[in-house]
Design an enzyme around this catalytic site. Structure first.
Site, PDB file in Angstrom:
ATOM      1  N   ASP A   1      29.888  37.342  50.943  1.00 29.77           N
ATOM      2  CA  ASP A   1      30.508  38.495  50.299  1.00 29.77           C
ATOM      3  C   ASP A   1      31.043  37.983  48.972  1.00 29.77           C
ATOM      4  O   ASP A   1      32.051  37.281  48.926  1.00 29.77           O
ATOM      5  CB  ASP A   1      31.636  39.024  51.201  1.00 29.77           C
ATOM      6  CG  ASP A   1      32.501  40.080  50.513  1.00 29.77           C
ATOM      7  OD1 ASP A   1      32.168  40.488  49.385  1.00 29.77           O
ATOM      8  OD2 ASP A   1      33.508  40.480  51.125  1.00 29.77           O
TER       9      ASP A   1
ATOM     10  N   LYS B   1      32.800  39.963  38.389  1.00 27.51           N
ATOM     11  CA  LYS B   1      31.866  40.894  39.036  1.00 27.51           C
ATOM     12  C   LYS B   1      31.816  42.232  38.298  1.00 27.51           C
ATOM     13  O   LYS B   1      30.814  42.933  38.334  1.00 27.51           O
ATOM     14  CB  LYS B   1      32.299  41.100  40.488  1.00 27.51           C
ATOM     15  CG  LYS B   1      31.340  41.911  41.328  1.00 27.51           C
ATOM     16  CD  LYS B   1      31.799  41.933  42.773  1.00 27.51           C
ATOM     17  CE  LYS B   1      30.929  42.817  43.645  1.00 27.51           C
ATOM     18  NZ  LYS B   1      31.388  42.789  45.042  1.00 27.51           N
TER      19      LYS B   1
ATOM     20  N   GLU C   1      27.185  46.348  50.431  1.00 31.57           N
ATOM     21  CA  GLU C   1      28.450  46.022  51.124  1.00 31.57           C
ATOM     22  C   GLU C   1      28.766  47.003  52.261  1.00 31.57           C
ATOM     23  O   GLU C   1      29.100  46.565  53.368  1.00 31.57           O
ATOM     24  CB  GLU C   1      29.612  45.967  50.117  1.00 31.57           C
ATOM     25  CG  GLU C   1      29.549  44.724  49.239  1.00 31.57           C
ATOM     26  CD  GLU C   1      30.384  44.809  47.976  1.00 31.57           C
ATOM     27  OE1 GLU C   1      31.192  45.755  47.852  1.00 31.57           O
ATOM     28  OE2 GLU C   1      30.228  43.926  47.118  1.00 31.57           O
TER      29      GLU C   1
ATOM     30  N   ASP D   1      36.389  51.856  51.460  1.00 34.10           N
ATOM     31  CA  ASP D   1      36.701  50.494  51.006  1.00 34.10           C
ATOM     32  C   ASP D   1      37.793  50.544  49.938  1.00 34.10           C
ATOM     33  O   ASP D   1      37.529  50.943  48.798  1.00 34.10           O
ATOM     34  CB  ASP D   1      35.405  49.857  50.467  1.00 34.10           C
ATOM     35  CG  ASP D   1      35.614  48.436  49.956  1.00 34.10           C
ATOM     36  OD1 ASP D   1      36.769  47.994  49.816  1.00 34.10           O
ATOM     37  OD2 ASP D   1      34.603  47.763  49.676  1.00 34.10           O
TER      38      ASP D   1
END
Ligand code: AMP
Length: 618
Positions: free
Chosen positions: A9, A68, A167, A191
């Site tokens: 991850d 990211k 994800e 999330d």
């Protein structure tokens, strides 16, 4: 083990590496395995992870975080969206977003490669073999450019990417969703991390089928907000307390003071996920400033953020065009906040899955996908039946089985329990798994507390316990005390960490020990019940002695002494006691005490009578 495939991850704030074998998936590395996605590059070399994060303030110009947010995107795009704080975004080759670190210009994939290399190192140390292959997760909304840049980062780190997985898909897989399901199902993955919110609506491809991109789940819609997360709530709490803090300080705080206030706000917020009230103290030269936060205030401060999340969820649901959601999976540290869980429950109309740590669920799912791709066995995850019995600890360390092994899933059981001690205001529920009769011989799955009960005599509270194992093998245990309405809940995945061999061994053990276990369980029950009987009888005897003759009182004393003798022996060496004789002694006392109970009732009536004669004359 040869050439293992790990699951990674690669997160904005933290990254993790996990691996799944016959024992189930687990995070690799020391502690909880979280590696901050922070990279420092200077003349001294490269520092990645916790040290880079902690020392960031001292090296602001050579440290990069949140890369990211830039990966695979153009510099113009990043600037339009608002560059992440603390990152110096510059133009890279072909207009790509790059990071300026002192006099270097680095592409996000070069920086991410350092994080990936560190994760591969951690995995190699943990597994004891060189790790060269990985499944890596990316957000569902990543476009081809962002996915390709992630692959490039892995290549730079010397890792072969066996597959890129979304994800939310990985999070669902961690709960066993999407493997071998017979019917179509819809899943919402919610999330909420520190800085971003994402919601995805997935559809399970029934049977053992896979979708176009080789996944068991298809992404129907995603929505989110890249500037909405736990950090915003910390800032809102800090602003709420700022005027009081300023008044206490006698002026505006320094930057350092502001950071202390924000950190205290975050600690209080996290404490409120398990408590109703939190007090944080900020130490200063002239004393302490106290920040006291309760759930009501937190919910008021969180309301605007919850509303924005709700709007994203409604958009995703309408884009996905699905009428209902069957399962909800929670991801990200901020989904520990009860109000956030409640929001997810309300919006999607189902109890969300919380059995797994929301910080590691994506990595665990990636590891499971890696296991599938490496041809490892996966049948352990497909729970058609409950492999080992599930139950709770009762008084004295015995086990009350709620759902017996080999029950088909979904399975459900309800039982009533009570307390063993007068005035108990909390009840601890210990959920165990196994075939043996005593807790010490079973596997502990979880403990939780039902708190805030009004004090009542032993045996009076009515605690209803519900065990539910759903089609994915997730166990939810609910406890409710019916008089007060107090509730508590816990979820676990009982199949994780068990191999088929272990299940066989636990079953064989139970057969081998069946006789002695039954004996031990019976003796424990006798001790618990005899103790209650003795205390009731001695209490009644004190009250009603005046109404009873000496011969009867002596007979009763004889029975009590005999039963106490059995109890003392049973507590000292349970294996030695004759359970039948113990049982007979308890029965004899019970029978003999009938007269006593009648006398106690007469005595109570008499005292009520005396009490109702009207006001006492002066
Ligand atoms: P993540 O980005 O998924 O690691 O999530 C980090 C966010 O989760 C931060 O904003 C934390 O403050 C928040 N968080 C972590 N633990 C808790 C907790 N027990 N209760 C509330 N928020 C938490």
């Amino acid at each position: 083990m040869q050439d293992p495939i790990v699951g990674i991850d690669l997160g904005t704030t933290n990254s993790l590496v996990a691996f799944a074998d016959a024992r189930g998936p687990r995070v690799l590395g020391p502690g909880r395995g979280l590696v901050p996605s922070v990279i420092r590059i200077d003349d001294g070399g490269v520092v990645v992870g916790e040290r880079a994060r902690v020392e960031r303030a001292h090296h602001p110009h050579t440290t990069a975080a949140s890369v990211k947010r830039l990966i695979g995107r153009s510099a113009a795009e990043v600037r339009d969206a608002g560059a992440p704080q603390g990152l110096h975004v510059v133009d890279g080759p072909r207009g790509l977003a790059a990071v300026g670190l002192a006099d270097r210009t680095l592409l996000p994939q070069e920086l991410s490669a350092h994080v990936l290399r560190e994760l591969a190192r951690i995995a190699s140390v943990d597994l004891g073999v060189a790790v060269r292959r990985a499944v890596i997760t990316v957000p569902a909304y990543f476009d081809d450019g962002q996915r390709q840049a992630t692959r490039d980062a892995a290549r730079l780190a010397g890792l072969e990417v066996v597959r890129i997985v979304n994800e939310p898909t990985a999070a669902a897989l961690a709960y066993g969703i999407g493997r071998g399901h017979r019917a179509a199902e819809t899943v919402a993955v919610f999330d909420l991390g520190g800085g971003t919110f994402d919601v995805s609506i997935l559809s399970v491809i029934p049977g053992d089928g896979v979708g176009l991109n080789g996944e068991f789940l298809q992404v129907l819609a995603t929505a989110g907000d890249t500037a909405l997360g736990g950090d915003d709530l910390d800032a809102a709490i800090a602003s709420e307390f700022l005027p009081r803090y300023e008044a206490w300080l006698g002026g505006p705080p320094t930057l350092h003071g502001m950071e202390l206030l924000r950190a205290a706000a975050e600690r209080a917020k996290c404490a409120l996920s398990t408590n109703d009230r939190a007090t944080e103290r900020l130490a200063h030269a002239h004393g302490f400033f106290e920040l006291v936060l309760d759930r009501d205030l937190l919910e008021v401060l969180a309301a605007p953020f919850l509303e924005r999340m709700a709007a994203c969820c409604r958009r995703a649901l309408s884009d996905a065009g699905v009428p209902t959601i069957d399962r909800v999976v929670l991801v990200g540290g901020s989904t520990r906040i009860p109000a956030v869980r409640e929001l997810a429950r309300r919006l999607f109309g189902v109890e969300p899955y919380t059995a797994l740590d929301p910080d590691v669920v994506v990595a665990l799912g990636a590891a499971l996908q890696a296991q599938v791709l490496s041809g490892g066995r996966t049948d352990l995850l497909l729970m058609d039946v409950v492999p080992l019995s599930l139950g709770i600890e009762t008084a004295g360390g015995a086990v009350a089985k709620m759902i017996v092994r080999n029950s088909a899933v979904p399975a459900r059981a309800t039982e009533m329990f009570s307390t063993g001690v007068d005035g108990q205001t909390a009840i601890k529920v210990h959920v165990v798994q196994g075939e043996r009769e005593l807790v010490n011989d079973c596997r502990s799955l979880a403990t939780f507390e039902l708190r805030g009960l009004p004090p009542m005599p032993a045996g009076i509270p009515q605690v209803q316990l519900d065990f539910m194992v759903d089609a994915n093998g997730v166990l939810a245990v609910n406890a409710v005390e019916r008089r007060s309405g107090r509730r508590a809940q816990v979820q676990v995945v009982p199949a994780y960490g068990l191999t088929a061999d272990e299940v066989d061994r636990m079953e064989a053990d139970s057969l081998a020990h069946a006789r002695e276990d039954m004996h031990a369980h019976r003796v424990i029950d006798l001790i618990v019940n005899a103790r209650l009987d003795i205390s009731w009888i001695e209490d009644a005897r004190t009250r009603a002695a005046a109404l009873l003759d000496t011969a009867y009182l002596e007979e009763l004393e004889g029975h009590l002494t005999r039963l106490k003798g059995f109890m003392a022996l049973a507590e000292r060496s349970p294996g030695q006691v004759d359970a039948d004789a113990f049982h007979a002694a308890k029965d004899a006392l019970d029978r003999a005490s009938m007269r006593l109970h009648e006398a106690a009732i007469v005595q109570s009536l008499q005292s009520m009578d005396r009490g109702s004669k009207g006001p006492v004359q002066p």
